[in-house]
Design an enzyme around this catalytic site. Sequence first.
Site, PDB file in Angstrom:
ATOM      1  N   TYR A 174       0.840  -1.204   0.000  1.00  0.00           N
ATOM      2  CA  TYR A 174       0.000   0.000   0.000  1.00  0.00           C
ATOM      3  C   TYR A 174       0.876   1.254   0.000  1.00  0.00           C
ATOM      4  CZ  TYR A 174      -4.490  -2.298   1.289  1.00  0.00           C
ATOM      5  OH  TYR A 174      -5.640  -3.036   1.307  1.00  0.00           O
TER       6      TYR A 174
ATOM      7  N   GLU B  48      -7.424  -5.286   9.157  1.00  0.00           N
ATOM      8  CA  GLU B  48      -6.115  -5.124   9.804  1.00  0.00           C
ATOM      9  C   GLU B  48      -6.267  -4.460  11.166  1.00  0.00           C
ATOM     10  OE1 GLU B  48      -3.312  -2.966   7.419  1.00  0.00           O
ATOM     11  OE2 GLU B  48      -1.664  -3.337   8.799  1.00  0.00           O
TER      12      GLU B  48
ATOM     13  N   SER C 260      -1.633   5.474  11.675  1.00  0.00           N
ATOM     14  CA  SER C 260      -0.966   6.126  12.819  1.00  0.00           C
ATOM     15  C   SER C 260      -1.982   6.546  13.886  1.00  0.00           C
ATOM     16  CB  SER C 260      -0.185   7.347  12.340  1.00  0.00           C
ATOM     17  OG  SER C 260      -1.093   8.382  12.021  1.00  0.00           O
TER      18      SER C 260
ATOM     19  N   GLU D 159      -2.509   9.414  15.144  1.00  0.00           N
ATOM     20  CA  GLU D 159      -3.205  10.667  14.817  1.00  0.00           C
ATOM     21  C   GLU D 159      -4.377  10.383  13.869  1.00  0.00           C
ATOM     22  OE1 GLU D 159       0.108  10.309  14.718  1.00  0.00           O
ATOM     23  OE2 GLU D 159       0.629  11.510  16.474  1.00  0.00           O
TER      24      GLU D 159
HETATM   25  C1  LIG Z   1       6.825  -1.419  11.206  1.00  0.00           C
HETATM   26  C2  LIG Z   1       6.013  -0.933  10.059  1.00  0.00           C
HETATM   27  C3  LIG Z   1       5.529  -1.850   9.147  1.00  0.00           C
HETATM   28  C4  LIG Z   1       4.809  -1.409   8.041  1.00  0.00           C
HETATM   29  N1  LIG Z   1       4.370  -2.333   7.142  1.00  0.00           N
HETATM   30  C5  LIG Z   1       3.714  -1.923   6.034  1.00  0.00           C
HETATM   31  C6  LIG Z   1       3.335  -2.858   5.027  1.00  0.00           C
HETATM   32  O1  LIG Z   1       3.582  -4.064   5.148  1.00  0.00           O
HETATM   33  N2  LIG Z   1       2.718  -2.398   3.922  1.00  0.00           N
HETATM   34  C7  LIG Z   1       2.429  -1.079   3.743  1.00  0.00           C
HETATM   35  O2  LIG Z   1       1.838  -0.735   2.726  1.00  0.00           O
HETATM   36  N3  LIG Z   1       2.778  -0.149   4.679  1.00  0.00           N
HETATM   37  C8  LIG Z   1       3.422  -0.551   5.805  1.00  0.00           C
HETATM   38  N4  LIG Z   1       3.801   0.373   6.757  1.00  0.00           N
HETATM   39  C9  LIG Z   1       3.561   1.788   6.499  1.00  0.00           C
HETATM   40  C10 LIG Z   1       2.503   2.429   7.368  1.00  0.00           C
HETATM   41  O3  LIG Z   1       1.233   2.062   6.960  1.00  0.00           O
HETATM   42  C11 LIG Z   1       2.728   3.961   7.275  1.00  0.00           C
HETATM   43  O4  LIG Z   1       3.969   4.234   7.883  1.00  0.00           O
HETATM   44  C12 LIG Z   1       1.641   4.736   7.955  1.00  0.00           C
HETATM   45  O5  LIG Z   1       0.433   4.615   7.283  1.00  0.00           O
HETATM   46  C13 LIG Z   1       2.019   6.235   8.079  1.00  0.00           C
HETATM   47  O6  LIG Z   1       2.378   6.727   6.830  1.00  0.00           O
HETATM   48  P1  LIG Z   1       3.767   7.503   6.622  1.00  0.00           P
HETATM   49  O7  LIG Z   1       4.855   6.683   7.218  1.00  0.00           O
HETATM   50  O8  LIG Z   1       3.861   7.860   5.187  1.00  0.00           O
HETATM   51  O9  LIG Z   1       3.653   8.806   7.494  1.00  0.00           O
HETATM   52  P2  LIG Z   1       2.830  10.160   7.123  1.00  0.00           P
HETATM   53  O10 LIG Z   1       1.491   9.783   6.586  1.00  0.00           O
HETATM   54  O11 LIG Z   1       3.720  10.998   6.283  1.00  0.00           O
HETATM   55  O12 LIG Z   1       2.646  10.769   8.539  1.00  0.00           O
HETATM   56  C14 LIG Z   1       3.692  11.500   9.216  1.00  0.00           C
HETATM   57  C15 LIG Z   1       3.105  12.035  10.519  1.00  0.00           C
HETATM   58  O13 LIG Z   1       2.016  12.943  10.239  1.00  0.00           O
HETATM   59  C16 LIG Z   1       0.839  12.510  10.894  1.00  0.00           C
HETATM   60  N5  LIG Z   1      -0.319  12.774  10.032  1.00  0.00           N
HETATM   61  C17 LIG Z   1      -0.454  12.430   8.737  1.00  0.00           C
HETATM   62  N6  LIG Z   1      -1.672  12.800   8.273  1.00  0.00           N
HETATM   63  C18 LIG Z   1      -2.324  13.354   9.311  1.00  0.00           C
HETATM   64  C19 LIG Z   1      -3.616  13.911   9.487  1.00  0.00           C
HETATM   65  N7  LIG Z   1      -4.493  13.953   8.467  1.00  0.00           N
HETATM   66  N8  LIG Z   1      -3.961  14.409  10.697  1.00  0.00           N
HETATM   67  C20 LIG Z   1      -3.090  14.373  11.737  1.00  0.00           C
HETATM   68  N9  LIG Z   1      -1.831  13.861  11.642  1.00  0.00           N
HETATM   69  C21 LIG Z   1      -1.466  13.362  10.451  1.00  0.00           C
HETATM   70  C22 LIG Z   1       1.023  11.027  11.102  1.00  0.00           C
HETATM   71  O14 LIG Z   1       0.236  10.559  12.187  1.00  0.00           O
HETATM   72  C23 LIG Z   1       2.499  10.934  11.400  1.00  0.00           C
HETATM   73  O15 LIG Z   1       2.751  11.254  12.749  1.00  0.00           O
HETATM   74  C24 LIG Z   1       4.537  -0.030   7.870  1.00  0.00           C
HETATM   75  C25 LIG Z   1       5.017   0.890   8.810  1.00  0.00           C
HETATM   76  C26 LIG Z   1       5.750   0.456   9.882  1.00  0.00           C
HETATM   77  C27 LIG Z   1       6.251   1.472  10.856  1.00  0.00           C
END
Ligand SMILES: Cc1cc2nc3c(=O)[nH]c(=O)nc-3n(C[C@H](O)[C@H](O)[C@H](O)COP(=O)(O)OP(=O)(O)OC[C@H]3O[C@@H](n4cnc5c(N)ncnc54)[C@H](O)[C@@H]3O)c2cc1C
Length: 393
Positions: A131, A247, A372, A374
């Site tokens: 994703y 999930e 996350s 948030e």
């Molecule tokens: C250990 C681990 C395993 C993972 N495994 C998978 C996997 O197998 N497949 C996959 O597809 N993904 C996977 N992920 C990814 C995970 O789904 C994303 O990290 C998560 O959705 C957050 O996206 P981002 O990292 O791009 O952070 P961002 O979306 O860039 O967020 C950065 C910060 O901003 C905050 N934020 C973002 N939008 C908002 C909002 N609208 N309001 C308030 N705060 C906000 C977030 O809470 C966060 O603190 C994994 C992540 C981890 C840490």
Amino acid sequence: MQLTAEDEAFRSAIRGWLEQNLSGEFASLRGAGGPGREHEQFEQRLAWNRHLAASGWTCVGWPAEYGGRAATLAQQVIFHEEYARSGAPARVGHMGEELLGPTLIEFGTPEQKERFLPPIAAVAELWCQGYSEPGAGSDLASVSTSAVLDGGDWVITGQKIWTSLATVADWCFLLARTEPGSRRSAGLSYLLVPMRQAGITVRPIRQLTGTSEFNEVFFDGARTPGDMVVGTAGEGWRVAVATLAIERGVSTLGQQVGYERELDALIAEARRNGAAADPLLRDRLARAWIGLQVMREQVIAMLDNAGQPGPGAGADASVVKLLWSRWHRTLGELAMDVLGPSAMLAQAPPYDLTDWQRQYLFSRADTIYGGSQEIQLGIIAERALGLPRQPRT
Ligand SMILES: Cc1cc2nc3c(=O)[nH]c(=O)nc-3n(C[C@H](O)[C@H](O)[C@H](O)COP(=O)(O)OP(=O)(O)OC[C@H]3O[C@@H](n4cnc5c(N)ncnc54)[C@H](O)[C@@H]3O)c2cc1C
């Protein structure tokens, strides 16, 4: 949750099976694997999972026609409780069993079900979830990986990131933009793509724990047959969201039951090293125990109320995600304080992290993956409290 005589019979069946089978070649696997420790005895754990499957103890909640046991909700709870209690090793096929399988049961064609469900149940094929992208995490609708039809195949180009277990996966379920020029959640498709092909490069990402549970995955003209789309092409968002709901829901159950073991181990450590005499640590241990009881009740209430209208409907899974992720992260911090200064030291060569150090470091991710904290708070604000929608850019 009221248990029937049938439920109790189910409990003794799985308990007896685990006692009998976690022996011999599998005895050394007790406690192996888990978050931040996914590298531990992987091949042996895979063999254990296949052994479990051969006796019909995978996918227990699936309908019997797809290789499950049609276990009731109560029985699924029992299965996870007994599995965690026995100390059996962390499962390796959860992406297929808990995420893709239920999605295919709901949205897959008969051919897709027939092709993919049996190997998931047998742990013959492992899956990963494609994703997230560098520009699409919380804002998943920004997915830009594209797929176009060419000679009957989908041809995929783009990059996924944070893809857990991609190094061992045989297949990936992913979200790609199949309608050029489409925006946000429109024009996306949910595709099933074989991982072992020339057009795919997997690059492990080294994490805080020193291991690489997740990866970057590059698609450079990767191919999958045209019928490997789940649901309607261009309408993959609906399917992807359904997988996310799974999930954040039932599949967290097994994980949480395992927390009880972690807390028990921490309490034993606090008794051993004298930390249990510290009033502040005692207080935090007691709070952790209470948190665990609250979490368990909340999960059971969520499962009991699934699909029912009522206050908070649609936000239950977010409440549960928030509870367990914060609880587990806090437990890691508590463990460091219970261990005291020794928590900062690596043990003798080869200076591997201890289980507690791994738990502390990896649990920092709990409030990020699967949505996350948030984002969960935003869902609760909108769906449970009826607050105005967050402005979208
Ligand atoms: C250990 C681990 C395993 C993972 N495994 C998978 C996997 O197998 N497949 C996959 O597809 N993904 C996977 N992920 C990814 C995970 O789904 C994303 O990290 C998560 O959705 C957050 O996206 P981002 O990292 O791009 O952070 P961002 O979306 O860039 O967020 C950065 C910060 O901003 C905050 N934020 C973002 N939008 C908002 C909002 N609208 N309001 C308030 N705060 C906000 C977030 O809470 C966060 O603190 C994994 C992540 C981890 C840490």
